[in-house]
Enzyme design. Structure first.
Site, PDB file in Angstrom:
ATOM      1  N   TYR A 150       0.944  -1.410  -0.025  1.00 15.49           N
ATOM      2  CA  TYR A 150       0.041   0.111  -0.064  1.00 15.49           C
ATOM      3  C   TYR A 150       0.984   1.444  -0.128  1.00 15.49           C
ATOM      4  O   TYR A 150       1.880   1.376   0.762  1.00 15.49           O
ATOM      5  CB  TYR A 150      -1.081  -0.005   1.386  1.00 15.49           C
ATOM      6  CG  TYR A 150      -1.664   1.328   1.377  1.00 15.49           C
ATOM      7  CD1 TYR A 150      -2.752   1.550   0.512  1.00 15.49           C
ATOM      8  CD2 TYR A 150      -1.473   2.152   2.317  1.00 15.49           C
ATOM      9  CE1 TYR A 150      -3.719   2.668   0.703  1.00 15.49           C
ATOM     10  CE2 TYR A 150      -2.291   3.475   2.450  1.00 15.49           C
ATOM     11  CZ  TYR A 150      -3.187   3.543   1.537  1.00 15.49           C
ATOM     12  OH  TYR A 150      -4.192   4.636   1.885  1.00 15.49           O
ATOM     13  N   ASP A 245       9.150   2.600   0.107  1.00 18.73           N
ATOM     14  CA  ASP A 245       8.240   3.426   0.575  1.00 18.73           C
ATOM     15  C   ASP A 245       8.216   3.055   2.201  1.00 18.73           C
ATOM     16  O   ASP A 245       7.937   1.903   2.538  1.00 18.73           O
ATOM     17  CB  ASP A 245       6.692   3.047   0.273  1.00 18.73           C
ATOM     18  CG  ASP A 245       5.615   3.757   0.825  1.00 18.73           C
ATOM     19  OD1 ASP A 245       6.101   4.501   2.073  1.00 18.73           O
ATOM     20  OD2 ASP A 245       4.537   3.818   0.458  1.00 18.73           O
ATOM     21  N   LYS A 273       3.888   8.743   9.228  1.00 19.54           N
ATOM     22  CA  LYS A 273       3.664   8.094  10.553  1.00 19.54           C
ATOM     23  C   LYS A 273       4.832   8.735  11.539  1.00 19.54           C
ATOM     24  O   LYS A 273       4.590   9.746  12.095  1.00 19.54           O
ATOM     25  CB  LYS A 273       3.680   6.655  10.267  1.00 19.54           C
ATOM     26  CG  LYS A 273       2.436   6.290   9.392  1.00 19.54           C
ATOM     27  CD  LYS A 273       1.918   4.957   9.022  1.00 19.54           C
ATOM     28  CE  LYS A 273       0.702   4.739   8.489  1.00 19.54           C
ATOM     29  NZ  LYS A 273       0.840   4.025   7.239  1.00 19.54           N
TER      30      LYS A 273
HETATM   31  C1  LIG Z   1       0.224   4.882   5.880  1.00 23.41           C
HETATM   32  C2  LIG Z   1       1.102   4.524   4.428  1.00 23.41           C
HETATM   33  C3  LIG Z   1       0.927   5.386   3.394  1.00 23.41           C
HETATM   34  C4  LIG Z   1      -0.024   6.699   3.642  1.00 23.41           C
HETATM   35  O1  LIG Z   1       0.288   7.677   4.285  1.00 23.41           O
HETATM   36  P1  LIG Z   1      -0.865   8.355   4.813  1.00 23.41           P
HETATM   37  O2  LIG Z   1      -0.156   9.379   5.939  1.00 23.41           O
HETATM   38  O3  LIG Z   1      -1.996   7.703   5.578  1.00 23.41           O
HETATM   39  O4  LIG Z   1      -1.394   9.190   3.845  1.00 23.41           O
HETATM   40  C5  LIG Z   1       1.822   5.190   2.503  1.00 23.41           C
HETATM   41  N1  LIG Z   1       2.765   4.169   2.489  1.00 23.41           N
HETATM   42  C6  LIG Z   1       2.664   3.305   3.248  1.00 23.41           C
HETATM   43  C7  LIG Z   1       3.606   2.240   3.221  1.00 23.41           C
HETATM   44  C8  LIG Z   1       1.786   3.519   4.574  1.00 23.41           C
HETATM   45  O5  LIG Z   1       1.949   2.578   5.259  1.00 23.41           O
END
Ligand SMILES: *Cc1c(COP(=O)(O)O)cnc(C)c1O
Length: 436
Positions: A150, A245, A273
């Site tokens: 994701y 990511d 995060k």
């Molecule tokens: C949570 C997450 C996102 C999105 O971040 P948001 O702050 O919710 O927009 C993108 N990539 C990864 C791997 C994530 O865990």
């Protein structure tokens, strides 16, 4: 701690009815709606340490941790003090501040693969900007992503594998033009042949490969380090950029995230995060040379009214500073291993078909006994077990994110006693899952 076998949702249910009049599905982010578990969402009014309290005044040991940011638990004193100090000076200027430098310097000085970074306000924004940078720097347009990873709600990332030899994506959300989805090629994790074949045929059109090096948004699909090394080598070979990511894994499995954990240097990293200490912050980072493509130095435009917001920078700085304490990550990983190990031993002794994949302070409840490394190995039917587990845990004062595809997070605020208590409640809840 007393358990909540007479679990109440009176106030939460009333608030949810009100929220449904205001927000789609009553929420401001879909997974909060409790669609895949029993009952209405629990409205939280307070958090402190590893505990949260709901509007019906029930207390839980929290393993959701705001979906990852709260590696230091709720209401961390140092973060709170830094936020108060920043707020007292004003909350936003739209001009540079010293606080951006403090957080930027702390990160760059302690991360071997980062020379420059840009702060944004969410993980999604970080990924969106990183993809634009990759395209701008290479002059190519297509992107490879992996099934089961994701990357936020960026248009080109809300795609699944389509049919056909090379699987150009099909969008998984309404509102995304087919043409956007087709710029994304979706491959299975851990399939080196398909990757090589795709790069050979399409490499001249591919700007980047993006991967969650520790895929933690669709179960915890721990990869062999050799697959990540393979991505690195093939990206070099085909002149394609590699994006890690690290929105979840960054500052979670170590200060240098998965890149540092595995010792693999991606070309671009994205964060979110933890980096904001509970405030909305994201960032993307790369070599000084790559980052020179970003406006105002270069032609890749990217901006933000609240980017580098002083209150958020202060929170991020106070959080990351604590993560640099010697032994921080070792202690947290050891606590997590002992916690899941205790539940695993119990489940094994009872013959329950459940395992707890874990890394650092991330764990997942997998209702399977085989090692799961790709999305298609997850049996959707197993989620009915999670549904029961989730409810039984709530009744016993343990809060997990409301989906069996989500991972749990242990924070430094979880004491050994809290974890021992939570483990006992997990065991009792598993008895109900498998015996009723
Ligand atoms: C949570 C997450 C996102 C999105 O971040 P948001 O702050 O919710 O927009 C993108 N990539 C990864 C791997 C994530 O865990």
């Amino acid at each position: 701690m007393e358990t909540l076998l007479d679990h109440k949702r009176t106030v939460s249910t009333a608030l949810f009815a009100e929220a449904k009049k205001l927000f789609p599905g009553g929420v401001n982010s879909p997974v909060r709606a409790f669609k895949s578990v029993f009952g209405t969402p629990i409205f939280i009014k307070k958090g402190d340490g590893c505990h949260i309290w709901d509007e019906d005044d029930q207390q839980y040991i929290d393993f959701c941790g705001s979906w990852g940011p709260l590696i230091l638990g709720h209401n961390n004193a140092q973060i709170r003090e830094h936020i108060y100090a920043a707020v007292a000076e004003g909350t936003s200027f739209g001009a540079p501040t010293r606080l951006e430098i403090e957080l930027g310097r702390l990160i760059i000085d302690n991360h071997r693969y980062i020379e420059k970074l840009r702060f944004v306000s969410s993980g999604t924004e970080a990924v969106m900007s990183a993809l634009r940078l990759a395209r701008g720097a290479t002059g190519k347009t297509k992107v490879i992503k992996f099934e089961g990873c994701y990357h936020g709600h960026v248009d080109s990332m809300l795609v699944k594998a389509g049919s056909g030899l090379i699987t150009f994506g099909e969008s998984t959300s309404a509102g995304i033009p087919e043409a956007f989805a087709q710029e994304t090629i979706v491959l299975p994790l851990n399939d080196r042949e398909k990757l090589e074949e795709t790069l050979q045929q399409e490499g001249h059109n591919i700007a980047c490969i993006i991967v969650e090096p520790i895929p933690a948004n669709n179960g915890l699909l721990l990869q062999d380090p050799s697959f990540l090394e393979c991505l690195r080598l093939k990206a070099y070979k085909h002149n394609v950029l590699l994006i890690f990511d690290e929105v979840i894994s960054g500052f979670r499995v170590g200060f240098e995230g998965a890149a540092g954990y595995y010792g693999i240097k991606p070309d671009i990293l994205t964060f979110g995060k933890i980096i904001g200490g509970g405030m909305p912050v994201g960032a993307y980072a790369a070599s000084a040379e790559l980052m020179s493509n970003i406006a105002p130095d270069g032609p890749v435009y990217q901006a933000g009214t609240l980017s580098g917001n002083p209150v958020a920078m202060a929170a991020g700085y106070a959080a990351l500073k604590q993560l640099l304490e010697p032994g921080f990550y070792e202690t947290l990983a050891a606590k997590t291993a002992a916690f899941v190990g205790s539940i695993q031993d119990y489940a094994d002794s009872k013959g329950y078909p459940v395992t707890f994949p874990h890394i650092g302070s991330i764990f997942w409840v997998a209702f399977a006994t085989e090692r799961i490394i790709a999305a298609e190995q997850i049996d959707p039917a197993s989620m009915s077990h999670f549904k029961v587990l989730h409810l039984e845990l709530l009744k016993r004062g343990v809060y997990m994110g409301p989906s069996g595809y989500e991972v749990g997070f242990v924070s430094s605020a979880h004491t050994d006693a809290d974890l021992a208590e939570a483990a006992e409640q997990f065991k009792a809840a598993l008895d109900i899952v498998f015996n009723s």
